[in-house]
Scaffold this motif. Structure first.
Motif, PDB file in Angstrom:
ATOM      1  N   LEU A 217       0.838  -1.194   0.000  1.00 30.23           N
ATOM      2  CA  LEU A 217       0.000   0.000   0.000  1.00 30.23           C
ATOM      3  C   LEU A 217       0.875   1.247   0.000  1.00 30.23           C
ATOM      4  O   LEU A 217       1.813   1.359   0.794  1.00 30.23           O
ATOM      5  N   ILE A 218       0.564   2.179  -0.899  1.00 28.78           N
ATOM      6  CA  ILE A 218       1.257   3.464  -0.951  1.00 28.78           C
ATOM      7  C   ILE A 218       0.296   4.513  -0.410  1.00 28.78           C
ATOM      8  O   ILE A 218      -0.764   4.733  -0.983  1.00 28.78           O
ATOM      9  N   PRO A 219       0.638   5.162   0.703  1.00 27.04           N
ATOM     10  CA  PRO A 219      -0.300   6.077   1.349  1.00 27.04           C
ATOM     11  C   PRO A 219      -0.446   7.377   0.564  1.00 27.04           C
ATOM     12  O   PRO A 219       0.383   7.701  -0.289  1.00 27.04           O
ATOM     13  N   PRO A 220      -1.491   8.147   0.867  1.00 25.75           N
ATOM     14  CA  PRO A 220      -1.661   9.440   0.194  1.00 25.75           C
ATOM     15  C   PRO A 220      -0.539  10.405   0.552  1.00 25.75           C
ATOM     16  O   PRO A 220       0.110  10.272   1.589  1.00 25.75           O
ATOM     17  N   VAL A 240      -3.276   3.552  -2.513  1.00 29.30           N
ATOM     18  CA  VAL A 240      -3.377   2.698  -3.689  1.00 29.30           C
ATOM     19  C   VAL A 240      -2.483   1.488  -3.436  1.00 29.30           C
ATOM     20  O   VAL A 240      -1.571   1.542  -2.608  1.00 29.30           O
ATOM     21  N   ARG A 241      -2.751   0.400  -4.143  1.00 33.23           N
ATOM     22  CA  ARG A 241      -1.958  -0.818  -3.937  1.00 33.23           C
ATOM     23  C   ARG A 241      -0.985  -1.014  -5.096  1.00 33.23           C
ATOM     24  O   ARG A 241      -1.376  -0.958  -6.266  1.00 33.23           O
ATOM     25  N   TYR A 242       0.277  -1.251  -4.748  1.00 35.19           N
ATOM     26  CA  TYR A 242       1.325  -1.531  -5.717  1.00 35.19           C
ATOM     27  C   TYR A 242       1.444  -3.037  -5.840  1.00 35.19           C
ATOM     28  O   TYR A 242       1.657  -3.731  -4.838  1.00 35.19           O
ATOM     29  N   ILE A 243       1.262  -3.576  -7.054  1.00 39.04           N
ATOM     30  CA  ILE A 243       1.214  -5.023  -7.230  1.00 39.04           C
ATOM     31  C   ILE A 243       2.311  -5.487  -8.182  1.00 39.04           C
ATOM     32  O   ILE A 243       2.842  -4.708  -8.982  1.00 39.04           O
ATOM     33  N   ASP A 244       2.651  -6.782  -8.096  1.00 35.23           N
ATOM     34  CA  ASP A 244       3.708  -7.353  -8.923  1.00 35.23           C
ATOM     35  C   ASP A 244       3.168  -8.537  -9.711  1.00 35.23           C
ATOM     36  O   ASP A 244       2.187  -9.171  -9.342  1.00 35.23           O
ATOM     37  N   SER A 245       3.851  -8.830 -10.824  1.00 35.89           N
ATOM     38  CA  SER A 245       3.379  -9.867 -11.749  1.00 35.89           C
ATOM     39  C   SER A 245       3.568 -11.274 -11.208  1.00 35.89           C
ATOM     40  O   SER A 245       3.019 -12.229 -11.760  1.00 35.89           O
ATOM     41  N   ASP A 246       4.356 -11.443 -10.134  1.00 34.56           N
ATOM     42  CA  ASP A 246       4.532 -12.767  -9.555  1.00 34.56           C
ATOM     43  C   ASP A 246       3.267 -13.243  -8.836  1.00 34.56           C
ATOM     44  O   ASP A 246       3.074 -14.453  -8.659  1.00 34.56           O
ATOM     45  N   HIS A 247       2.429 -12.325  -8.402  1.00 32.51           N
ATOM     46  CA  HIS A 247       1.260 -12.693  -7.605  1.00 32.51           C
ATOM     47  C   HIS A 247      -0.058 -12.149  -8.153  1.00 32.51           C
ATOM     48  O   HIS A 247      -1.126 -12.533  -7.679  1.00 32.51           O
ATOM     49  N   PHE A 248       0.003 -11.242  -9.130  1.00 31.32           N
ATOM     50  CA  PHE A 248      -1.194 -10.626  -9.683  1.00 31.32           C
ATOM     51  C   PHE A 248      -1.092 -10.583 -11.204  1.00 31.32           C
ATOM     52  O   PHE A 248      -0.011 -10.764 -11.769  1.00 31.32           O
ATOM     53  N   ALA A 249      -2.218 -10.323 -11.844  1.00 34.40           N
ATOM     54  CA  ALA A 249      -2.201 -10.071 -13.284  1.00 34.40           C
ATOM     55  C   ALA A 249      -1.798  -8.619 -13.498  1.00 34.40           C
ATOM     56  O   ALA A 249      -2.443  -7.709 -12.982  1.00 34.40           O
ATOM     57  N   VAL A 257      -0.441  -0.548 -10.685  1.00 34.52           N
ATOM     58  CA  VAL A 257      -1.147   0.064  -9.562  1.00 34.52           C
ATOM     59  C   VAL A 257      -2.608  -0.360  -9.597  1.00 34.52           C
ATOM     60  O   VAL A 257      -3.250  -0.335 -10.655  1.00 34.52           O
ATOM     61  N   GLU A 258      -3.126  -0.770  -8.428  1.00 35.67           N
ATOM     62  CA  GLU A 258      -4.540  -1.108  -8.283  1.00 35.67           C
ATOM     63  C   GLU A 258      -5.214  -0.006  -7.474  1.00 35.67           C
ATOM     64  O   GLU A 258      -4.759   0.345  -6.382  1.00 35.67           O
ATOM     65  N   LEU A 259      -6.294   0.544  -8.012  1.00 35.76           N
ATOM     66  CA  LEU A 259      -7.045   1.614  -7.343  1.00 35.76           C
ATOM     67  C   LEU A 259      -8.069   0.945  -6.432  1.00 35.76           C
ATOM     68  O   LEU A 259      -9.164   0.604  -6.853  1.00 35.76           O
ATOM     69  N   VAL A 260      -7.711   0.780  -5.168  1.00 33.62           N
ATOM     70  CA  VAL A 260      -8.439  -0.133  -4.284  1.00 33.62           C
ATOM     71  C   VAL A 260      -9.551   0.507  -3.462  1.00 33.62           C
ATOM     72  O   VAL A 260     -10.250  -0.192  -2.750  1.00 33.62           O
TER      73      VAL A 260
END
Length: 368
Positions: A217-220, A240-249, A257-260
């Protein structure tokens, strides 16, 4: 000579000595090296120098994986041990860094009490007007019982002191967040290209902990003087959530970035533009393959215009490319992405989720 070596080993074990650092866990950042039985009273750590490379104050507990508090199992984000910060507790460590570089601090945290919890972070020396960040922890985003957070800072010395502080006082003095897997990563500025945007593919961001599947999670920016996402600002009330290709599409490359958190979760960047000229804004919209289903709608604010890009998600991964034509009104254009809708995972966990944005490019349109 042997006796001298023994003394040096003992000194390193009891003092928070600054060590040379490369991207990854800070020394004993997973707290797997802990206090001896005689340095504890139950789970409370009574010797402030008993956790190697760290100095403790206030009510701090050494938590073992599987440990219970009443009927609740206390979550340990990774490994076998973690620290819980109770009333007015703090932990600190010193790390050698490179003066003048930007860094992101990543760590795992779990809430253990019903009350709202918060965590203060600081890195010193720091000449910024606000030299600390406050992370409210009433909202948990993952289904595992903990989240990973990131916090950015500029190194103003070759040695910095990192401090975690739980400022609250509860009736139960042990009530407070659990901290684990503390890591650092230095930022490399992206190379110039025909793209006007910086880090549009989001490859430069916080350190992602190996073998963890919940993202970072990257805070505001109101909580963070320097964004942990190079080139971007988190312009929202929530992270917002910062995601990687090892665990997410991930639509492109290894990071996205996922807008959660719906309209409370936005990223933005201000770029130089030529007034009156046309630009193409290209980016991918998709889902993270994390059971986030439904009709998604990404809202884009740019150059006094608002665009909407729909995406139908089945929660199994996928993306589409959007291309928007815009005209620059001024010499500086703010481009902002947010999710128009709020989403929760379909696993009945109540965990927030949302659309993924990646591969953002802004290219000036050539005229014949």
């Amino acid at each position: 000579m042997k006796s001298v070596n023994v003394v040096l080993v003992l000194l390193c074990a009891i003092l928070p000595v600054a060590l040379s650092f490369i991207d990854g866990l800070v020394p004993n950042g997973d707290f797997e090296e802990g206090p001896k039985p005689w340095q504890m009273h139950g789970t409370e750590v009574v010797d402030p120098h008993s956790v190697p490379h760290w100095e403790l104050s206030g009510f701090v507990e050494y938590i073992k994986s599987g440990q219970k508090q009443g009927d609740m199992i206390l979550p340990v984000p990774k490994g076998h041990f973690a620290l819980r910060l109770g009333n007015e507790a703090s932990i600190k460590t010193k790390v050698q860094v490179a003066k003048g570089l930007f860094y992101s601090l990543s760590f795992g945290a779990a809430r253990t009490c019903a009350q709202q919890e918060q965590l203060n972070l600081s890195v010193s020396p720091n000449s910024e007007p606000k030299d600390w960040g406050m992370l409210p922890m009433q909202t948990m985003y993952s289904t595992e019982g903990w989240d990973s957070f990131s916090w950015g800072f500029l190194a103003e010395s070759n040695e910095v002191e990192v401090i975690f502080h739980h400022p609250q006082t509860q009736k139960d003095q042990a009530c407070g967040p659990i901290i684990d897997v503390v890591a650092l990563k230095s930022f490399t500025l992206p190379k110039k290209s025909r793209d006007i945007l910086q880090n549009g593919n989001f490859e430069e961001g916080p350190y992602v902990l190996p073998n963890t599947s919940w993202g970072i999670l990257i805070p505001p920016n109101v909580e963070d003087d320097h964004s942990a996402l190079v080139g971007w600002m988190v312009e929202s009330l929530k992270a917002v959530r910062y995601i990687d290709s090892d665990h997410f599409a991930v639509p492109e490359g290894k990071r996205a970035v996922e807008l959660v958190a719906g309209r409370e979760s936005a990223v933005a960047q201000v770029v130089k533009t030529v007034p009156g000229k046309d630009y193409d804004l290209e980016f991918y919209v998709g889902d993270a393959r994390n059971m986030c289903e439904g009709s998604m709608l990404v809202e884009v604010n740019a150059s006094n215009s608002t665009f909407y890009v729909p995406y139908e998600s089945k929660g199994k991964g996928g993306s589409k490319l959007a291309v928007l034509r815009l005209k620059a009104e001024t010499g500086r254009t703010r481009i902002r992405f947010l999710s128009s809708y709020y989403h929760m995972k379909s696993d009945f966990s109540g965990s927030l989720c949302g659309p993924v944005v990646d591969g953002v490019r802004l290219v000036r349109v050539p005229h014949a």
